[in-house]
Design a protein around this motif. Structure first.
Motif, short mmCIF file in Angstrom:
data_model
loop_
_atom_site.label_atom_id
_atom_site.label_comp_id
_atom_site.label_asym_id
_atom_site.label_seq_id
_atom_site.Cartn_x
_atom_site.Cartn_y
_atom_site.Cartn_z
N MET A 140 0.82 -1.31 0.08
CA MET A 140 0.08 -0.07 0.13
C MET A 140 0.86 1.41 0.18
SD MET A 140 -2.57 1.22 3.11
CE MET A 140 -1.23 1.56 4.02
N ASP A 141 1.88 1.34 0.71
CA ASP A 141 2.63 2.38 1.06
C ASP A 141 3.07 3.18 -0.23
OD1 ASP A 141 3.71 4.53 2.41
OD2 ASP A 141 5.54 3.57 2.76
N ARG A 142 2.78 4.42 -0.49
CA ARG A 142 3.20 5.19 -1.71
C ARG A 142 2.98 4.39 -2.99
NH1 ARG A 142 9.21 7.56 -0.36
NH2 ARG A 142 8.98 5.89 1.10
N GLY A 143 1.92 3.60 -2.96
CA GLY A 143 1.53 2.88 -4.53
C GLY A 143 2.20 1.65 -4.43
N GLY A 144 3.10 1.30 -3.66
CA GLY A 144 3.81 -0.28 -3.67
C GLY A 144 5.13 0.03 -4.04
N PRO A 145 5.95 -1.17 -3.86
CA PRO A 145 7.49 -1.19 -4.22
C PRO A 145 8.01 -0.68 -5.19
CG PRO A 145 6.48 -3.54 -4.38
CD PRO A 145 5.34 -2.69 -3.76
N SER A 146 7.32 -0.72 -6.52
CA SER A 146 7.83 -0.48 -7.58
C SER A 146 8.06 1.13 -7.80
CB SER A 146 7.47 -1.09 -8.91
OG SER A 146 5.71 -0.70 -8.94
N ARG A 147 6.64 1.72 -7.36
CA ARG A 147 6.61 3.15 -7.36
C ARG A 147 7.70 3.79 -6.34
NH1 ARG A 147 0.55 4.84 -8.67
NH2 ARG A 147 0.30 3.60 -10.39
N ARG A 148 7.86 3.12 -5.10
CA ARG A 148 8.64 3.57 -4.27
C ARG A 148 10.11 3.79 -4.97
NH1 ARG A 148 5.72 0.72 -0.58
NH2 ARG A 148 7.22 -1.09 -0.56
N ARG A 149 10.47 2.54 -5.36
CA ARG A 149 11.81 2.75 -5.99
C ARG A 149 12.08 3.33 -7.12
NH1 ARG A 149 15.51 0.08 -2.82
NH2 ARG A 149 14.29 -1.39 -1.33
N MET A 150 10.95 3.85 -7.83
CA MET A 150 11.10 4.90 -8.99
C MET A 150 11.11 6.27 -8.51
SD MET A 150 9.23 2.97 -12.00
CE MET A 150 7.59 2.84 -11.37
N GLU A 151 10.68 6.30 -7.44
CA GLU A 151 10.68 7.54 -6.52
C GLU A 151 9.55 8.40 -7.25
OE1 GLU A 151 14.40 9.51 -6.46
OE2 GLU A 151 15.31 8.26 -4.84
N VAL A 152 8.39 7.77 -7.35
CA VAL A 152 7.22 8.29 -8.06
C VAL A 152 6.53 9.32 -6.96
CG1 VAL A 152 4.85 8.12 -8.84
CG2 VAL A 152 6.73 6.49 -9.51
N LYS A 153 6.24 10.45 -7.35
CA LYS A 153 5.82 11.42 -6.07
C LYS A 153 4.59 11.07 -5.54
CE LYS A 153 9.31 14.23 -6.42
NZ LYS A 153 10.19 14.29 -5.08
N ARG A 154 4.12 10.68 -4.49
CA ARG A 154 3.09 10.17 -3.77
C ARG A 154 3.13 10.50 -2.23
NH1 ARG A 154 -0.54 5.58 -6.16
NH2 ARG A 154 -1.80 6.31 -4.45
N HIS A 155 2.13 10.70 -1.47
CA HIS A 155 2.20 10.91 -0.21
C HIS A 155 2.46 9.86 0.45
CE1 HIS A 155 0.80 14.99 -0.40
NE2 HIS A 155 -0.20 14.93 -1.09
N GLU A 156 3.21 9.75 1.51
CA GLU A 156 3.79 8.52 2.13
C GLU A 156 2.53 8.17 3.42
OE1 GLU A 156 5.27 11.25 2.24
OE2 GLU A 156 7.38 10.95 1.31
N ASP A 157 2.27 6.92 3.15
CA ASP A 157 1.40 6.26 4.18
C ASP A 157 1.94 6.24 5.60
OD1 ASP A 157 -1.14 5.55 2.56
OD2 ASP A 157 0.26 4.89 1.25
N PHE A 158 3.20 5.94 5.69
CA PHE A 158 3.98 5.62 6.85
C PHE A 158 5.16 6.51 7.12
CE2 PHE A 158 1.78 1.81 6.15
CZ PHE A 158 1.43 1.40 7.44
#
Length: 230
Positions: A140-158
């Motif tokens: 769930m956090d920031r759209g999932g692992p791949s989006r976090r690694r690609m640093e897609v701009k999303r609000h953090e859940d944690f």
């Protein structure tokens, strides 16, 4: 050795190899699901929905797309894979909750008289709860692992400590599956956040749900099992 075999070995190394800042090691959530399947297969049948093999088989089928995706060269998570992942986690949580209800029902009706069996099954449900919600936070956090690694701009859940105090974090630090599993473990143990804070409504809702399930498992089931053993 032939080139296809070399490519397969190279891909296995990428998925299972130890890296600090590279693509996330997807064998971790896969191994976590396998642990859940093992726990469910060894759960007493009176506390399961249908035969012991039914739920693990369903979850195993849902795990196949994620396992295939883990060996792809494209690190971006596709929409179908994400749907299967979320569905897998939802199925695990739903059936784990159903097993807990069956366990509590047996307890209230006086059918659960063996303290050791009750304690063993309660522990299996608690561990499954920790792993399942750890996977949910991870997905769930920031759209999932791949989006976090690609640093897609999303609000953090944690909000992790490394995010609030960057001087204590390694350069390029991104939370991985172990971090979310730790969050899940501490939430299920303390019934509240510890060092990592939920920021969004959905994160707070999931943590509340997990704490409630863990509270029922520990206070009602485990406490009763200890009394029976006495």
């Amino acid at each position: 050795m032939r080139r296809p075999q070399l490519r397969l070995l190279a891909r296995i190394y990428e998925v299972f190899g130890k890296t600090d800042h590279g693509p996330e090691q997807l064998w971790r959530p896969i191994a976590a699901v396998l642990v859940i399947l093992a726990l469910q297969l060894n759960l007493a049948e009176r506390f399961t929905v249908g035969p012991n093999w039914f739920v693990p088989t369903l979850e195993g089928l849902l795990l196949i797309p994620f396992t295939i995706a883990a060996f792809r060269k494209n690190e971006k998570e596709t929409a179908p894979t994400r749907i299967f992942n979320v569905l897998l986690i939802a199925v695990v949580v739903a059936f784990n909750l159903a097993s807990l209800i069956l366990l509590i029902e047996a307890l209230l009706r006086g059918k659960a008289t063996d303290g050791i069996v009750l304690l063993e099954n309660a522990l299996k449900l608690w561990i499954t709860n920790v792993i399942a919600f750890g996977m949910w936070y991870w997905e769930m956090d920031r759209g999932g692992p791949s989006r976090r690694r690609m640093e897609v701009k999303r609000h953090e859940d944690f909000l992790f400590p490394q995010m609030a105090n960057t001087e204590f974090a390694q350069k390029g630090w991104v939370p991985d599956f172990w971090d979310y599993l730790y969050v899940s473990f501490t939430n299920a143990s303390a019934f509240s956040p510890t060092d990592t804070m939920p920021l969004t409504g959905r994160a707070k809702m999931l943590m509340t749900m997990q704490s409630l399930i863990a509270l029922l498992t520990i206070t009602l089931v485990a406490a009763r099992a200890v009394n029976i053993l006495k």
